[in-house]
Write an enzyme that holds these catalytic residues in place. Structure first.
Site, mmCIF file in Angstrom:
data_model
loop_
_atom_site.group_PDB
_atom_site.id
_atom_site.type_symbol
_atom_site.label_atom_id
_atom_site.label_comp_id
_atom_site.label_asym_id
_atom_site.label_seq_id
_atom_site.Cartn_x
_atom_site.Cartn_y
_atom_site.Cartn_z
ATOM 1 N N VAL A 42 32.287 -26.101 -35.548
ATOM 2 C CA VAL A 42 31.589 -25.846 -34.288
ATOM 3 C C VAL A 42 30.603 -24.710 -34.555
ATOM 4 C CG1 VAL A 42 31.811 -25.119 -31.887
ATOM 5 C CG2 VAL A 42 33.580 -26.574 -32.931
ATOM 6 N N VAL A 55 26.486 -23.102 -33.358
ATOM 7 C CA VAL A 55 25.279 -23.109 -32.538
ATOM 8 C C VAL A 55 24.305 -22.134 -33.183
ATOM 9 C CG1 VAL A 55 24.325 -22.559 -30.246
ATOM 10 C CG2 VAL A 55 26.575 -23.639 -30.435
ATOM 11 N N GLY A 59 26.965 -20.628 -23.680
ATOM 12 C CA GLY A 59 27.987 -21.603 -23.314
ATOM 13 C C GLY A 59 27.886 -22.928 -24.046
ATOM 14 N N GLY A 100 28.516 -23.670 -27.260
ATOM 15 C CA GLY A 100 29.702 -23.920 -28.088
ATOM 16 C C GLY A 100 30.860 -24.441 -27.256
ATOM 17 N N TYR A 111 38.444 -19.807 -28.169
ATOM 18 C CA TYR A 111 39.252 -21.027 -28.149
ATOM 19 C C TYR A 111 40.362 -20.969 -27.097
ATOM 20 C CZ TYR A 111 36.661 -22.726 -32.122
ATOM 21 O OH TYR A 111 35.640 -23.161 -32.933
#
Length: 141
Positions: A81, A83, A91, A93, A124
């Site tokens: 993941v 960006v 926001g 991700g 997370y």
């Protein structure tokens, strides 16, 4: 400002992405150094061979991604993941991870895990993940 910067953002499943933009994501994250050139063929295989590959596109430019490795039946691991730094803290991700979770659940995958980098715990946990107790991640050396 936030909504203006995200105007036109689209997160979608893809099997191909522009190789130069894909490599730029990894380099921007510090995962691959500038002098570390990965073959285009290798980069093309990553989205092709991932169970799910989600790209975040802004005006058709790849600015973020995430992927799931899975049998698409019972278990899945979310990984990579990332960006681009110019678009972080907006926001994106979270949107990518949420999108992958929704797509996995549509396929009735009932176990979704990941290994986060140091410093990503709160990110997370805000998405519903919890640290696994009594398990140790291993890597073949």
């Amino acid at each position: 400002m936030r909504t203006e910067k995200l105007k036109g953002l689209e997160i979608k499943l893809v099997h191909t992405v522009p190789v130069e933009e894909f490599q730029a994501l990894y380099q921007d994250a510090g995962w691959w150094q500038d002098e570390y050139k990965i073959s285009d063929a290798f980069l093309r295989r990553i989205p092709e061979k991932s169970a799910l590959f989600a790209g975040a596109f802004l005006k058709k430019k790849l600015i973020g991604m995430g992927r799931a490795l899975s049998d698409l039946c019972s278990d899945a691991y979310i990984q990579d993941v990332v960006v681009l730094s110019d678009y972080q803290k907006l926001g994106i991700g979270s949107m990518i991870v949420t999108f992958l979770i929704q797509e996995l659940k549509k396929r009735e995958v009932d176990w979704i895990g990941l290994i986060g980098e140091p410093g990503t715990r709160a990110f997370y946990e805000n998405l519903g993940f919890r640290q696994m107790r009594d398990y140790i991640p291993f890597k073949l050396e």
